[in-house]
Design a protein around this motif. Structure first.
Motif, PDB file in Angstrom:
ATOM      1  N   ASN A  47      -3.220   5.675   0.759  1.00 56.64           N
ATOM      2  CA  ASN A  47      -2.705   5.817  -0.592  1.00 56.64           C
ATOM      3  C   ASN A  47      -3.797   5.350  -1.540  1.00 56.64           C
ATOM      4  N   SER A  57       0.828  -1.205   0.000  1.00 52.35           N
ATOM      5  CA  SER A  57       0.000   0.000   0.000  1.00 52.35           C
ATOM      6  C   SER A  57       0.861   1.252   0.000  1.00 52.35           C
ATOM      7  N   ARG A  58       2.038   1.172   0.599  1.00 57.50           N
ATOM      8  CA  ARG A  58       2.873   2.369   0.652  1.00 57.50           C
ATOM      9  C   ARG A  58       3.550   2.656  -0.683  1.00 57.50           C
ATOM     10  N   PHE A  59       4.152   1.638  -1.286  1.00 57.98           N
ATOM     11  CA  PHE A  59       4.899   1.865  -2.532  1.00 57.98           C
ATOM     12  C   PHE A  59       4.095   1.330  -3.709  1.00 57.98           C
ATOM     13  N   ALA A  60       2.900   1.879  -3.882  1.00 55.85           N
ATOM     14  CA  ALA A  60       1.994   1.342  -4.889  1.00 55.85           C
ATOM     15  C   ALA A  60       2.421   1.689  -6.305  1.00 55.85           C
ATOM     16  N   ASP A  61       3.224   2.766  -6.471  1.00 55.29           N
ATOM     17  CA  ASP A  61       3.541   3.186  -7.832  1.00 55.29           C
ATOM     18  C   ASP A  61       4.982   2.894  -8.222  1.00 55.29           C
ATOM     19  N   GLN A  62       5.634   1.983  -7.533  1.00 55.93           N
ATOM     20  CA  GLN A  62       6.986   1.611  -7.938  1.00 55.93           C
ATOM     21  C   GLN A  62       7.118   0.094  -7.861  1.00 55.93           C
ATOM     22  N   GLY A 119      -4.947   4.229  -4.703  1.00 54.16           N
ATOM     23  CA  GLY A 119      -4.512   3.735  -6.004  1.00 54.16           C
ATOM     24  C   GLY A 119      -3.034   3.879  -6.242  1.00 54.16           C
ATOM     25  N   LYS A 120      -2.650   4.856  -7.076  1.00 50.72           N
ATOM     26  CA  LYS A 120      -1.293   4.829  -7.599  1.00 50.72           C
ATOM     27  C   LYS A 120      -0.427   5.990  -7.137  1.00 50.72           C
ATOM     28  N   GLY A 121      -0.634   6.510  -5.964  1.00 49.07           N
ATOM     29  CA  GLY A 121       0.229   7.575  -5.479  1.00 49.07           C
ATOM     30  C   GLY A 121       1.443   6.991  -4.801  1.00 49.07           C
ATOM     31  N   ILE A 122       2.240   7.861  -4.199  1.00 45.17           N
ATOM     32  CA  ILE A 122       3.364   7.349  -3.424  1.00 45.17           C
ATOM     33  C   ILE A 122       3.093   7.608  -1.944  1.00 45.17           C
ATOM     34  N   GLY A 123       3.291   6.569  -1.162  1.00 48.01           N
ATOM     35  CA  GLY A 123       3.272   6.734   0.284  1.00 48.01           C
ATOM     36  C   GLY A 123       1.906   6.665   0.919  1.00 48.01           C
TER      37      GLY A 123
END
Lengths: 266, 423
Positions: B31, A162-167, B33-37
């Motif tokens: 968070n 959930s924390r690093f969802a875009d990497q 969807g697709k954000g960071i953190g």
């Protein structure tokens, strides 16, 4: 002596307990097949993992105690301590045999033992979340290795996801030699060979390291050194909060230097 | 990002390090969807420095140029130190890249006052805004409010930050004016009250409209310097208690005074920071936040300062022997909390597990009660051992203090005997 042998999975352990209760045999020892040593005088029971039996027993435990309590049992199992099987057996048996919910009876040994072990596992998983350090690779995957005391990766995945969802990221347990890879959609289990990762330092091979990685490690190291207040130095507390066994994968502790220091020259 | 940045990070981390606030808890920013953190409500530390403090947030100053000249501050105008300023982009990139590597839990941004308070505050807000809107960043942000900045800017800061803080620093206005001629209590408490009112309004709004923007979900905090002025503990703790109850602060931090400007005549000459006193103040702080103590039970006119030798809870117990021994199997939660050696966790566990059976000292030990301390203040389902009333408070204090000073039992070293000792 009654010796039960299971396959080291959680399902296997609960099947074992189910069998023991059904056969009305009190096990003296439950061991996983890879820890098993032949015993001349024991009556051996080899347990075949059965999801049906597992579900049945698991549902009984769920109906007699809270969801939290089920989590506690699973966490205690992840500790992989020797003898944890019998501790869980005692606990599960106690849950089943008593009419009321025993999970909060901390004056009972069986309850307290499971509770203390699961607490340790929880603490370790939190430490892993704290001290994981990712290294960026050329294909924009963030890689981290760690080496926890207990098998806690399964407990940390949801946090990282959930924390690093875009990497894209990989976390890898160098002691148990497995890890998880997140490809922006799903998390799946992976293993990585020694040619890409140095198990000793946890470092990614230089060739596949992102160009900016070295700079950010340097920035972080400098930040770490500058934020320290020298007048307040307190190494005892420092060691207590940041145990030495985590140092080897921390860039701010300059892992390579530490390794060098440990080598004793003849 | 180059070696110039390395230099800047050194200078500005060095300038920011005396601010003790570091917690990253209290905010639950998911968070989507697709954000960071995301912000974890329980807070996560990521590293620890050699002074034993945690690194949870990337604690930096936007700039260490400052037009003010506060005696206790390392960045004051009259100090001859290296100065630097971060650009907004640099700070944003540092935060994002450190965050992605799991070095930090978020950003703690503070600043010296550049041209005027409003101008500085605006720049700080821009960093938070770029992080939130451009990078879709949902990690933790703590902004230090600049005393004297306008109410509108505080409002904007609260929309992007998880926590805001205004430092009181000195507990009495007279002493504050002496050490920091440009500051007064009004410039500190005015923004604090404004933020508090906004938070109450926001709570109401969010009750009506689910999607109303959050305003400082992790509340506000402040810091008091201890030992720079002759203020006693009673004064400091009363101010802290006041801030907790009237301003609804989440945390008050106490910072042992470190003589960064040794040549200033207005400051006391000390060799080492008053760390013990700071520690005792935190213990007292915990007592009225989590242990249901009221402030005059800890410090009052007869005891204006905390005892440095023993912790405030033990010292309360020694002053009030009439309420002991406490019967573990019958006492209520508040009374259990007053027993030295029983903390919040063990008190709760005692309450829960005594429903099943009467507890003995063995049970207590396994639950985690510090029996070494608690045994003088309790009775349980066992034969009585001497308690505080038999021993007398003065003797008990002596017993406990000697326990501290006695060296631990040394391990006996075994070594292999020589076969031929005669040779």
């Amino acid at each position: 002596m009654n010796l039960f042998i299971y396959d080291k999975t959680f399902e296997g352990l609960l099947t074992t307990i189910y069998d023991a209760l059904e056969l009305n045999v009190k096990p003296d020892k439950i061991v996983s097949s890879n820890h098993y040593q032949d015993d001349l005088f024991a009556t051996k029971y080899e347990v075949i993992t059965d999801t049906g039996k597992f579900d049945k027993l698991w549902n009984v435990i769920k109906s007699k105690s809270s969801e939290q309590n089920c989590q506690r049992i699973f966490k205690a199992f992840l500790s992989e301590l020797t003898g944890i099987e019998m501790i869980i057996y005692d606990y599960v048996q106690l849950i089943i045999k008593t009419d009321y919910n025993v999970e909060l009876d901390f004056s009972h040994d069986a309850v307290l033992r499971v509770n203390n072990i699961q607490k340790k596992v929880g603490r370790e998983s939190h430490r892993v979340i704290m001290f994981t350090r990712f290294q960026k690779t050329i294909d924009d995957i963030f890689y981290a290795s760690f080496d926890p005391k207990y098998n806690v990766i399964p407990l940390t995945i949801s946090h990282f996801r959930s924390r690093f969802a875009d990497q894209k990221w990989i976390v890898f347990d160098t002691r148990r030699k497995y890890g998880y890879f997140y490809d922006l959609e799903n998390v799946r289990e992976v293993t990585i060979g020694k040619n890409k990762i140095n198990y000793e330092t946890g470092k990614v091979d230089e060739d596949i390291l992102h160009v900016s990685e070295k700079l950010f490690q340097k920035l972080w190291k400098n930040y770490y050194d500058s934020i320290n207040i020298k007048e307040r130095e307190n190494l005892k507390v420092h060691m207590q909060f940041l145990p030495k066994r985590f140092w080897k994968y921390l860039p701010e502790k300059d892992f390579q230097n530490n390794l060098k220091k440990r080598v004793v020259h003849p | 990002m180059n070696n110039n940045t390395v230099n800047k990070i050194k200078i500005l981390a060095n300038s920011a390090k005396y601010d003790v606030s570091c917690s990253s808890s209290g905010s639950n920013r998911p968070n989507h969807g697709k954000g960071i953190g995301n912000a974890a409500p329980w807070g996560i530390c990521h590293s620890f420095t050699q002074d034993g403090r945690c690194i949870s947030l990337l604690k930096l100053m936007l700039t260490n140029y400052c037009i003010y000249d506060c005696a206790y501050c390392i960045n004051r105008d009259s100090n001859d130190i290296e100065r630097a300023t971060f650009t907004v982009d640099e700070l944003v990139e540092l935060t994002i890249e450190f965050y992605r590597r799991n070095y930090i839990e978020g950003l703690f941004l503070s600043s010296g006052v550049l041209i005027n308070p409003d101008n500085t505050m605006e720049r700080m807000i821009r960093v938070a805004k770029v992080l939130r809107t451009k990078h879709n960043y949902a990690g933790y942000i703590h902004l230090k409010s600049i005393p004297g900045a306008s109410a509108d800017l505080h409002y904007q800061a609260g929309l992007y930050a998880d926590r805001l803080s205004v430092n009181v620093e000195i507990a009495t206005e007279k002493n504050l004016k002496m050490l920091a001629p440009d500051k007064n209590f009004q410039s500190i408490f005015h923004p604090m009250t404004a933020i508090q009112h906004r938070m109450v309004e926001n709570k109401e709004e969010r009750r009506k409209f689910r999607h109303a923007p959050r305003f400082t979900p992790a509340g506000q905090s402040t810091q008091l310097i201890v030992g720079a002025t002759p203020d006693d503990d009673k004064h400091i703790l009363n101010l802290a208690d006041n801030l907790y109850t009237t301003k609804h602060l989440k945390r008050v931090y106490y910072s042992g005074f470190i003589p960064v400007n040794p040549n200033d005549k207005r400051l006391p000459a000390i060799n080492e920071p008053p760390l013990k006193r700071e520690n005792r103040l935190y213990q007292a702080d915990w007592l009225f936040r989590f242990y249901h103590f009221s402030i005059d039970e800890i410090v009052n006119d007869t005891h204006p300062n905390l005892d440095l030798e023993i912790d405030p809870k033990l010292s309360y117990a020694l002053r009030n022997p009439w309420m002991f021994p406490v019967d573990i199997n019958h006492a209520d939660y508040e009374t259990l909390l007053r027993v030295p050696g029983i903390g919040v966790k063990s008190a709760k566990m005692i309450i829960i597990s005594r429903r099943y059976r009467k507890l003995t000292s063995l049970n207590l030990k396994k639950i985690g009660v510090v029996l070494k301390r608690a045994k003088f203040f309790i009775t349980c389902n066992e034969l009585k051992s001497p308690t505080i009333n038999e021993i007398s408070p003065d003797n008990l204090k002596r017993i406990i203090l000697t326990e501290h000073t006695q060296p631990r039992k040394q391990k006996i070293k075994y070594q292999q005997l020589s076969l031929f000792p005669m040779l």
